[in-house]
Scaffold this motif. Structure first.
Motif, PDB file in Angstrom:
ATOM      1  N   VAL A  51       0.846  -1.192   0.000  1.00  0.00           N
ATOM      2  CA  VAL A  51       0.000   0.000   0.000  1.00  0.00           C
ATOM      3  C   VAL A  51       0.879   1.238   0.000  1.00  0.00           C
ATOM      4  O   VAL A  51       1.730   1.413   0.879  1.00  0.00           O
ATOM      5  CB  VAL A  51      -0.941   0.000   1.216  1.00  0.00           C
ATOM      6  N   SER A  52       0.692   2.109  -0.988  1.00  0.00           N
ATOM      7  CA  SER A  52       1.509   3.315  -1.111  1.00  0.00           C
ATOM      8  C   SER A  52       1.024   4.392  -0.137  1.00  0.00           C
ATOM      9  O   SER A  52      -0.066   4.314   0.436  1.00  0.00           O
ATOM     10  CB  SER A  52       1.447   3.849  -2.547  1.00  0.00           C
ATOM     11  N   THR A  53       1.870   5.398   0.045  1.00  0.00           N
ATOM     12  CA  THR A  53       1.517   6.518   0.925  1.00  0.00           C
ATOM     13  C   THR A  53       0.276   7.245   0.420  1.00  0.00           C
ATOM     14  O   THR A  53      -0.592   7.656   1.203  1.00  0.00           O
ATOM     15  CB  THR A  53       2.692   7.501   1.018  1.00  0.00           C
ATOM     16  N   GLN A  54       0.171   7.393  -0.919  1.00  0.00           N
ATOM     17  CA  GLN A  54      -0.993   8.064  -1.501  1.00  0.00           C
ATOM     18  C   GLN A  54      -2.270   7.283  -1.224  1.00  0.00           C
ATOM     19  O   GLN A  54      -3.314   7.873  -0.905  1.00  0.00           O
ATOM     20  CB  GLN A  54      -0.789   8.223  -3.006  1.00  0.00           C
ATOM     21  N   SER A  55      -2.193   5.949  -1.322  1.00  0.00           N
ATOM     22  CA  SER A  55      -3.377   5.127  -1.062  1.00  0.00           C
ATOM     23  C   SER A  55      -3.786   5.197   0.401  1.00  0.00           C
ATOM     24  O   SER A  55      -4.973   5.228   0.725  1.00  0.00           O
ATOM     25  CB  SER A  55      -3.104   3.679  -1.470  1.00  0.00           C
ATOM     26  N   ARG A  56      -2.801   5.230   1.300  1.00  0.00           N
ATOM     27  CA  ARG A  56      -3.118   5.326   2.726  1.00  0.00           C
ATOM     28  C   ARG A  56      -3.780   6.659   3.060  1.00  0.00           C
ATOM     29  O   ARG A  56      -4.736   6.712   3.843  1.00  0.00           O
ATOM     30  CB  ARG A  56      -1.848   5.148   3.560  1.00  0.00           C
ATOM     31  N   SER A  57      -3.301   7.734   2.455  1.00  0.00           N
ATOM     32  CA  SER A  57      -3.921   9.038   2.708  1.00  0.00           C
ATOM     33  C   SER A  57      -5.336   9.085   2.142  1.00  0.00           C
ATOM     34  O   SER A  57      -6.236   9.717   2.718  1.00  0.00           O
ATOM     35  CB  SER A  57      -3.067  10.149   2.094  1.00  0.00           C
ATOM     36  N   LEU A  58      -5.545   8.381   1.000  1.00  0.00           N
ATOM     37  CA  LEU A  58      -6.890   8.305   0.426  1.00  0.00           C
ATOM     38  C   LEU A  58      -7.831   7.565   1.369  1.00  0.00           C
ATOM     39  O   LEU A  58      -8.977   7.989   1.591  1.00  0.00           O
ATOM     40  CB  LEU A  58      -6.826   7.607  -0.926  1.00  0.00           C
ATOM     41  N   LEU A  59      -7.356   6.455   1.935  1.00  0.00           N
ATOM     42  CA  LEU A  59      -8.169   5.699   2.890  1.00  0.00           C
ATOM     43  C   LEU A  59      -8.480   6.526   4.132  1.00  0.00           C
ATOM     44  O   LEU A  59      -9.602   6.491   4.650  1.00  0.00           O
ATOM     45  CB  LEU A  59      -7.435   4.412   3.292  1.00  0.00           C
TER      46      LEU A  59
END
Length: 346
Positions: A51-59
Motif C-alpha cells: 500500500v503506497s503513501t498516496q493510497s493510505r492518505s486516500l483511505l
C-alpha cells in the motif's frame, strides 16, 4: 428504517436479508471526486503491491468522511466492498452478527489497522467461503441497476443476516439440479440487492449541461419559453457589458438538449445562440413508480395526475428500457369503449 428484503438461493438452503439505503452526499461525493485515485489504489492491491503513501492518505480521507457524517461513524468497520468495479460510488456493508468481513478492495490491515484477520467459527467458515460470491452479486447489481440497467450511484446495500440451513453434503447434492453453489449465491444476492433498492424511494440520475444562451431583449421571453419547456433551471440573467445582448445561464438535462439549437433559432428568428458544457450529474426529483397510497391521494389524483407526478423520470426510464428491449409497463388500450376494429360504413 427501511425493512429488509429476504432472498433465498434456488435450492432454499441459504437465505439473505438485505436492505438498501441512500448513501450520504458527503461519502458519495468523496468517492465520485476521487474515482481515479480509488481505481489506481485498487489496481495496486490487485497486483499485490504494498500500500503506497498516496493510497493510505486516500483511505484516511474516506475514513474521516465517515466519521464526520452523522450516523455513519460506526459504519466504517462494516465496509465490505465498493461497486461497481470495486471502486464505484456504492457501498456494501456487513451487519451479519458474529462475522467479521475481509474487505476485498484494500488489504485488511490498511482498512482496519487495529486488527488483522479474525478467526471464524463453523458458520463463519461457511460465510468466508461464500464471501467472494456475495461481493460478486453486489457488483453485478451496481453495474446494471433495476431501473434502466445502468450503473447505480449513491446506494448503500446492507446485508443484515445470512441463514444457512443446509449441510455441505446437501449443498453438493443440489448442484445437479440448481447449478453450482457459488452461482446460486451470486444470483440470490444480485436479486436481493435489486429488490431492496426497489423497496425504497427510487430515483434516476441524469447528466446535466451548463447552458449559456445569448439573445436580444425583444426575443428574451421566447428564449425563456424554449428553456422552460425543456426542464431547464435558470441560474442567472445578465446584460453583456457594452451591448444590448442578454446572457441567460441555466442548467439543462442532456436528454432534453437534442434539437435545442434549431428550436431556439426557430422561435427567436435566429436571434439566439447557445453554448453547452457538461456539468456532471443530478438526481431527478420524481419517483418513476409513484402511486397514490393515502385516502386523500386516492381521491385527489386520477390516472393523468399520477403520470404528471411521475413526470420526466418515468418518461425517460420507459424510453431507455424500450431502446434496450426491456419490458415496459404501459397501457396499450386506454379507452376500450372508443376502439374500433373495423371501418364504420354508413
Amino acid at each position: 428504517p427501511r425493512a429488509a428484503v429476504s432472498q433465498a438461493t434456488p435450492n432454499k438452503l441459504c437465505e439473505f436479508a438485505i436492505r438498501a439505503v441512500q448513501l450520504p452526499d458527503k461519502i458519495r461525493d468523496f468517492l465520485v471526486n476521487n474515482a481515479e485515485a480509488m481505481r489506481s489504489a485498487h489496481a495496486e492491491h490487485v497486483a499485490g503491491k504494498p500500500v503506497s503513501t498516496q493510497s493510505r492518505s486516500l483511505l484516511e480521507g474516506l475514513r474521516e468522511t465517515f466519521n464526520k457524517t452523522e450516523g455513519w461513524a460506526d459504519e466504517w468497520p462494516h465496509v465490505w466492498a465498493l461497486g461497481p468495479r470495486h471502486t464505484g460510488p456504492n457501498i456494501l456493508l456487513s451487519h451479519i452478527e458474529g462475522f467479521r468481513q475481509n474487505p476485498n478492495w484494500f488489504p485488511v490491515e490498511a482498512v482496519h489497522p487495529e486488527s488483522g484477520l479474525v478467526e471464524d467459527d463453523g458458520v463463519g467458515v461457511r460465510l468466508r467461503e461464500m464471501e467472494h460470491s456475495i461481493i460478486s452479486g453486489f457488483q453485478l447489481c451496481t453495474i446494471a441497476g433495476p431501473l434502466c440497467e445502468e450503473p447505480m450511484e449513491g446506494v448503500a446495500v446492507i446485508v443484515e443476516s445470512v441463514q444457512i440451513s443446509g449441510t455441505q453434503e446437501e449443498v453438493g447434492t443440489s448442484t445437479d439440479t440448481y447449478g453450482p453453489w457459488s452461482g446460486q449465491v451470486i444470483s440470490a444476492v444480485k436479486d436481493g440487492c435489486r429488490a431492496a433498492f426497489l423497496e425504497g424511494e427510487r430515483r434516476l440520475v441524469e447528466a446535466m449541461f451548463n447552458c449559456e444562451v445569448q439573445t436580444s431583449a425583444d426575443q428574451l421571453g421566447k428564449a425563456y419559453a424554449v428553456l422552460s419547456k425543456r426542464r431547464a433551471v435558470i441560474l442567472e440573467e445578465r446584460l453583456k457589458e457594452g451591448t444590448d445582448i442578454f446572457v441567460v445561464d441555466s442548467k439543462l438535462p442532456v436528454c432534453e438538449s437534442f434539437g435545442l439549437v434549431g428550436d431556439l433559432r426557430k422561435q427567436t428568428s435566429g436571434a439566439a445562440q447557445c453554448h453547452l458544457v457538461l456539468a456532471g450529474w443530478e438526481m431527478m426529483e420524481s419517483d418513476p413508480f409513484w402511486e397514490p397510497a393515502t385516502e386523500e391521494e386516492l381521491e385527489d389524483f386520477d390516472e393523468s395526475d399520477v403520470v404528471n407526478v411521475r413526470g420526466a423520470a418515468r418518461k425517460w426510464m420507459d424510453l431507455v428500457r424500450k431502446r434496450k428491449g426491456l419490458p415496459v409497463e404501459e397501457k396499450l388500450v386506454e379507452h376500450a369503449e372508443k376502439q374500433r376494429t373495423r371501418a364504420k360504413r354508413k
